[in-house]
Design a protein around this motif. Structure first.
Motif, PDB file in Angstrom:
ATOM      1  N   MET A  73      34.799  52.822  45.926  1.00  0.00           N
ATOM      2  CA  MET A  73      35.412  51.502  45.923  1.00  0.00           C
ATOM      3  C   MET A  73      36.084  51.319  47.264  1.00  0.00           C
ATOM      4  O   MET A  73      36.564  52.289  47.857  1.00  0.00           O
ATOM      5  N   ILE A  75      39.146  49.163  48.832  1.00  0.00           N
ATOM      6  CA  ILE A  75      40.232  48.234  48.540  1.00  0.00           C
ATOM      7  C   ILE A  75      41.087  48.072  49.780  1.00  0.00           C
ATOM      8  O   ILE A  75      41.095  48.934  50.660  1.00  0.00           O
ATOM      9  N   ILE A  90      40.033  43.961  46.038  1.00  0.00           N
ATOM     10  CA  ILE A  90      38.810  44.773  45.999  1.00  0.00           C
ATOM     11  C   ILE A  90      37.819  44.226  47.017  1.00  0.00           C
ATOM     12  O   ILE A  90      37.391  43.081  46.920  1.00  0.00           O
ATOM     13  N   ASP A  93      33.404  46.796  44.915  1.00  0.00           N
ATOM     14  CA  ASP A  93      33.692  47.324  43.576  1.00  0.00           C
ATOM     15  C   ASP A  93      32.689  48.415  43.186  1.00  0.00           C
ATOM     16  O   ASP A  93      31.679  48.622  43.871  1.00  0.00           O
TER      17      ASP A  93
END
Ligand code: XMP
Ligand code: MG
Length: 188
Positions: A73, A75, A90, A93
């Motif tokens: 992921m 972020i 995000i 994802d």
């Protein structure tokens, strides 16, 4: 390591390659023990900072009876460059469902704990079988919220760390050791 091999913007080496390797192997052993009865273990690496830690950690994990998979992921947390607001966005994802799986979040560093706390809440809503965290570094004095770190590399002082995947303004990720960034490099 001779001083000439240390990057000129590094004030001091906090942990050497060898020290990191030993600690990460130990974490891998613990994880292998704790998840030996797991059917599906998903390691979720948080980009970009965890990529070096994750690549070493996974090679220390031995789970012949478990489906071990890797996901990533990306972020970003809003806020000043050397601290975080904990409000996460995000950027990329997960591509698969984590429902019913054992999930281990792999993070580079916890400071206030806000980023990891938000991330855990987010992933918990997706109903994994279990959700835990492996974090290379923790700035204990920086903690603002209680966030459970199940596998912890090192507790470190409140200095800005670079190397072994960690950056300042996208630089220094390639350094094989963990170093303290010289203050004049980030304070004006
Ligand atoms: P919080 O405060 O939310 O912060 O726990 C975690 C995020 O802040 C970044 N961070 C650092 N990055 N060296 C870095 O390269 C550091 O010393 C440092 N301290 C905090 C990092 O992005 C982490 O995910
Ligand atoms: Mg960063």
């Amino acid at each position: 390591m001779s001083t000439s091999e240390i990057h000129p913007n590094v004030k001091r080496v906090i942990y050497t390659e060898k020290e990191i390797k030993e600690r990460v192997s130990e974490l891998g052993r613990q994880i292998s023990q704790d998840y030996k009865d797991s059917k599906n273990l998903v390691l979720v690496g948080i980009l970009k900072g965890s990529f070096v830690f994750m690549s070493d950690l996974v090679r220390s994990i031995h789970l012949p009876n478990t489906n071990v998979s890797l996901e990533f992921m990306s972020i970003s947390s809003y806020g000043a460059e050397t601290s975080s607001s904990g409000v996460i966005r995000i950027m990329m994802d997960l591509r698969t469902s984590i429902e019913g799986k054992d999930v281990l979040i792999i993070e580079d560093i916890v400071d206030s704990g806000l980023t990891l706390k938000h991330l855990m809440e987010l992933l918990n809503h997706r109903n994994p079988n279990s959700l835990h965290t492996a974090v290379l570094l923790r700035k204990k004095e920086g903690l603002k919220v209680d966030v459970p770190v199940r596998y912890m590399g090192f507790d470190i002082p409140m200095v800005f760390i670079i190397g072994y995947g960690l950056d300042f303004a996208e630089n220094y990720r390639e350094l094989p050791y963990l170093g303290e960034l010289k203050e004049e490099c980030y304070k004006k």
